[in-house]
Design an enzyme around this catalytic site. Structure first.
Site, PDB file in Angstrom:
ATOM      1  N   CYS A  21      -2.041  -3.693  12.925  1.00  0.00           N
ATOM      2  CA  CYS A  21      -0.683  -5.382  12.070  1.00  0.00           C
ATOM      3  C   CYS A  21      -0.931  -6.202  13.180  1.00  0.00           C
ATOM      4  O   CYS A  21      -1.107  -7.223  12.725  1.00  0.00           O
ATOM      5  CB  CYS A  21       0.769  -5.021  12.657  1.00  0.00           C
ATOM      6  SG  CYS A  21       0.498  -3.389  10.912  1.00  0.00           S
TER       7      CYS A  21
ATOM      8  N   ASP B   5       6.055  -5.385   9.219  1.00  0.00           N
ATOM      9  CA  ASP B   5       7.214  -5.126   9.226  1.00  0.00           C
ATOM     10  C   ASP B   5       8.758  -4.990  10.052  1.00  0.00           C
ATOM     11  O   ASP B   5       8.987  -4.400  10.369  1.00  0.00           O
ATOM     12  CB  ASP B   5       7.990  -3.269   9.457  1.00  0.00           C
ATOM     13  CG  ASP B   5       8.701  -2.340   9.776  1.00  0.00           C
ATOM     14  OD1 ASP B   5       9.570  -3.294   8.293  1.00  0.00           O
ATOM     15  OD2 ASP B   5       8.454  -1.324   9.130  1.00  0.00           O
TER      16      ASP B   5
ATOM     17  N   ASN C  36       7.541  -4.650  18.289  1.00  0.00           N
ATOM     18  CA  ASN C  36       6.785  -5.898  18.689  1.00  0.00           C
ATOM     19  C   ASN C  36       7.091  -7.021  20.133  1.00  0.00           C
ATOM     20  O   ASN C  36       6.565  -7.211  20.553  1.00  0.00           O
ATOM     21  CB  ASN C  36       5.830  -6.405  17.621  1.00  0.00           C
ATOM     22  CG  ASN C  36       5.356  -5.578  16.662  1.00  0.00           C
ATOM     23  OD1 ASN C  36       5.625  -5.083  15.246  1.00  0.00           O
ATOM     24  ND2 ASN C  36       4.526  -4.641  17.497  1.00  0.00           N
TER      25      ASN C  36
ATOM     26  N   ARG D 261       0.940  -1.457  -0.115  1.00  0.00           N
ATOM     27  CA  ARG D 261       0.195   0.242  -0.134  1.00  0.00           C
ATOM     28  C   ARG D 261       1.151   1.655  -0.053  1.00  0.00           C
ATOM     29  O   ARG D 261       0.751   2.284  -0.056  1.00  0.00           O
ATOM     30  CB  ARG D 261      -1.000   0.309   1.365  1.00  0.00           C
ATOM     31  CG  ARG D 261       0.088   0.175   2.191  1.00  0.00           C
ATOM     32  CD  ARG D 261      -1.073   0.311   3.861  1.00  0.00           C
ATOM     33  NE  ARG D 261      -0.543   0.117   4.736  1.00  0.00           N
ATOM     34  CZ  ARG D 261      -0.041   1.318   5.732  1.00  0.00           C
ATOM     35  NH1 ARG D 261       0.347   2.573   4.266  1.00  0.00           N
ATOM     36  NH2 ARG D 261       1.039   1.353   6.841  1.00  0.00           N
TER      37      ARG D 261
ATOM     38  N   ARG E 285      -0.555  -9.895  11.322  1.00  0.00           N
ATOM     39  CA  ARG E 285      -0.778  -9.811  10.244  1.00  0.00           C
ATOM     40  C   ARG E 285       0.196  -9.437   9.305  1.00  0.00           C
ATOM     41  O   ARG E 285       0.482  -9.983   8.483  1.00  0.00           O
ATOM     42  CB  ARG E 285      -2.469  -9.336   9.522  1.00  0.00           C
ATOM     43  CG  ARG E 285      -2.176  -8.283   9.689  1.00  0.00           C
ATOM     44  CD  ARG E 285      -3.570  -7.033   9.161  1.00  0.00           C
ATOM     45  NE  ARG E 285      -3.732  -5.880   9.487  1.00  0.00           N
ATOM     46  CZ  ARG E 285      -3.166  -5.295   8.940  1.00  0.00           C
ATOM     47  NH1 ARG E 285      -2.975  -5.620   7.831  1.00  0.00           N
ATOM     48  NH2 ARG E 285      -2.820  -3.451   8.811  1.00  0.00           N
TER      49      ARG E 285
ATOM     50  N   TRP F 271       3.594   7.309  15.129  1.00  0.00           N
ATOM     51  CA  TRP F 271       2.369   7.353  14.513  1.00  0.00           C
ATOM     52  C   TRP F 271       2.218   8.487  13.686  1.00  0.00           C
ATOM     53  O   TRP F 271       1.090   8.951  13.286  1.00  0.00           O
ATOM     54  CB  TRP F 271       1.424   7.136  15.102  1.00  0.00           C
ATOM     55  CG  TRP F 271       1.175   5.827  15.785  1.00  0.00           C
ATOM     56  CD1 TRP F 271       1.787   4.682  16.899  1.00  0.00           C
ATOM     57  CD2 TRP F 271       0.539   4.710  15.549  1.00  0.00           C
ATOM     58  NE1 TRP F 271       1.657   3.137  17.156  1.00  0.00           N
ATOM     59  CE2 TRP F 271       0.674   3.848  16.132  1.00  0.00           C
ATOM     60  CE3 TRP F 271      -0.553   4.875  14.217  1.00  0.00           C
ATOM     61  CZ2 TRP F 271      -0.429   2.859  15.576  1.00  0.00           C
ATOM     62  CZ3 TRP F 271      -1.594   3.877  13.663  1.00  0.00           C
ATOM     63  CH2 TRP F 271      -1.484   2.871  15.096  1.00  0.00           C
TER      64      TRP F 271
ATOM     65  N   GLU G 294       5.296   4.037  23.965  1.00  0.00           N
ATOM     66  CA  GLU G 294       3.810   3.885  22.749  1.00  0.00           C
ATOM     67  C   GLU G 294       2.530   1.866  23.722  1.00  0.00           C
ATOM     68  O   GLU G 294       0.588   2.621  23.109  1.00  0.00           O
ATOM     69  CB  GLU G 294       4.118   2.435  21.391  1.00  0.00           C
ATOM     70  CG  GLU G 294       2.678   2.633  21.023  1.00  0.00           C
ATOM     71  CD  GLU G 294       3.184   1.013  19.590  1.00  0.00           C
ATOM     72  OE1 GLU G 294       3.190   1.660  17.981  1.00  0.00           O
ATOM     73  OE2 GLU G 294       4.005   0.864  19.519  1.00  0.00           O
TER      74      GLU G 294
ATOM     75  N   HIS H  91       7.715  -9.214   6.160  1.00  0.00           N
ATOM     76  CA  HIS H  91       8.709  -8.835   4.790  1.00  0.00           C
ATOM     77  C   HIS H  91       9.551  -7.759   5.249  1.00  0.00           C
ATOM     78  O   HIS H  91      10.149  -7.220   6.110  1.00  0.00           O
ATOM     79  CB  HIS H  91       7.331  -8.090   4.836  1.00  0.00           C
ATOM     80  CG  HIS H  91       6.697  -7.320   4.516  1.00  0.00           C
ATOM     81  ND1 HIS H  91       5.109  -7.413   5.403  1.00  0.00           N
ATOM     82  CD2 HIS H  91       6.274  -5.732   4.983  1.00  0.00           C
ATOM     83  CE1 HIS H  91       4.823  -6.501   5.949  1.00  0.00           C
ATOM     84  NE2 HIS H  91       5.434  -5.558   5.895  1.00  0.00           N
TER      85      HIS H  91
END
Length: 307
Positions: free
Chosen positions: A180, A204, A212, A25, A201, A84, A62, A242
């Protein structure tokens, strides 16, 4: 058992060697593999990568933002967390482009962030990202999923329903970015060892995944502290894993680095009320209440963020 960084490096190498080219995207392009799993025993050390320096306070800020149920970047910006900002600015531009199609200027990115900092009325409108993580975690149609999870862990630890979801299908169109990492599940072993598994899902892998891993590691530590259990295993189930096309050289560099020993999480709860749940005092808990003892790492590796 392999070191946390070695497992992460293996994942980078898998994408570099076996990934397929895919469009995305953002228009950047990726190398992608599908269906990976990441596991870490918390007893081996806190899961903060050492093969590049991590922005620890940014990650903590975060997570506290999520746990506060906040969805406005004002709190993040005021605490020096800018991850963000691009999503908020993109939404601002998209909403106002039609209004300014016949003339007029949008604020630059720098002007936009400055107005978020200085003008509460502006921030209230344009800093809002919609019903993303914090809203779903703490107020899914009036249901506080985190509070319910903690209560279930205390009263029914063998339950197979110890889950929190951020994937509210009806709210997805209202979100600046669909989740995500869209949910997590807890598991209790022998009545005292707490594990956490999150599902993601879209991954990065160079910029996002290290955050994460550390974020869910900290969440596991916080929940375990609240329910008086021992953090056990952290597991990530990863979907589209990815590397962006402008992160490939950086990933190769990180794969050459030798890991340092993992460090220890220290929670400074001196000013926390021991008779009150951390959720009830989350508005007062500060990012500086958490630090990594004797954290040793290689230098940062810079890479652009794709929005």
């Amino acid at each position: 058992m392999r070191h946390l960084d070695e497992k992460y490096q293996d994942l980078l190498k898998d994408i570099l060697n076996n990934g397929v080219e895919k469009e995305d995207r953002t228009g950047t392009g990726t190398l992608s593999v599908f269906g990976e799993q990441f596991r870490h025993k918390m007893s081996d050390g806190f899961p903060l990568l050492t093969t590049k320096k991590m922005a620890w306070k940014t990650m903590v800020t975060e997570l506290l933002w999520f746990l506060r149920g906040d969805t406005n970047i004002k709190y993040l910006v005021d605490n020096g967390c800018n991850i963000w900002n691009g999503d908020a600015y993109k939404a601002y531009c998209e909403k106002l482009e039609a209004h300014y199609s016949e003339g007029g200027d949008l604020a630059t990115y720098e002007e936009f962030i400055e107005m978020i900092k200085e003008h509460d009325d502006f921030a209230e409108v344009w800093g809002e990202l919609g019903p993303i993580y914090g809203k779903q975690w703490r107020d899914w149609d009036g249901l506080d999923q985190i509070a319910n999870l903690i209560e279930e862990l205390k009263t029914n630890p063998d339950s197979r329903r110890l889950m929190v979801s951020a994937w509210n299908v009806g709210d997805l169109p209202k979100m600046a970015l669909p989740p995500c990492h869209y949910g997590f599940q807890c598991y209790v072993r022998d009545g005292k060892y707490l594990s956490l598994m999150w599902n993601q899902r879209s991954v990065d892998t160079f910029l996002g995944l290290p955050f994460n891993i550390a974020s869910y590691g900290l969440l596991l530590e916080l929940i375990a502290k609240e329910v008086d259990m021992i953090p056990d295993e952290l597991i990530g189930n990863l979907g589209d894993v990815h590397l962006y096309s402008n992160h490939l050289d950086q990933a190769r560099e990180q794969c050459t680095r030798v890991p340092f020993e993992l460090s220890e999480l220290v929670i400074n709860d001196e000013f926390w009320n021991p008779d009150t749940s951390f959720l009830d005092q989350i508005e007062h808990i500060q990012p500086d209440d958490f630090y990594i003892k004797k954290y040793q790492s290689h230098a940062r590796i810079k890479a652009p963020l794709s929005n």
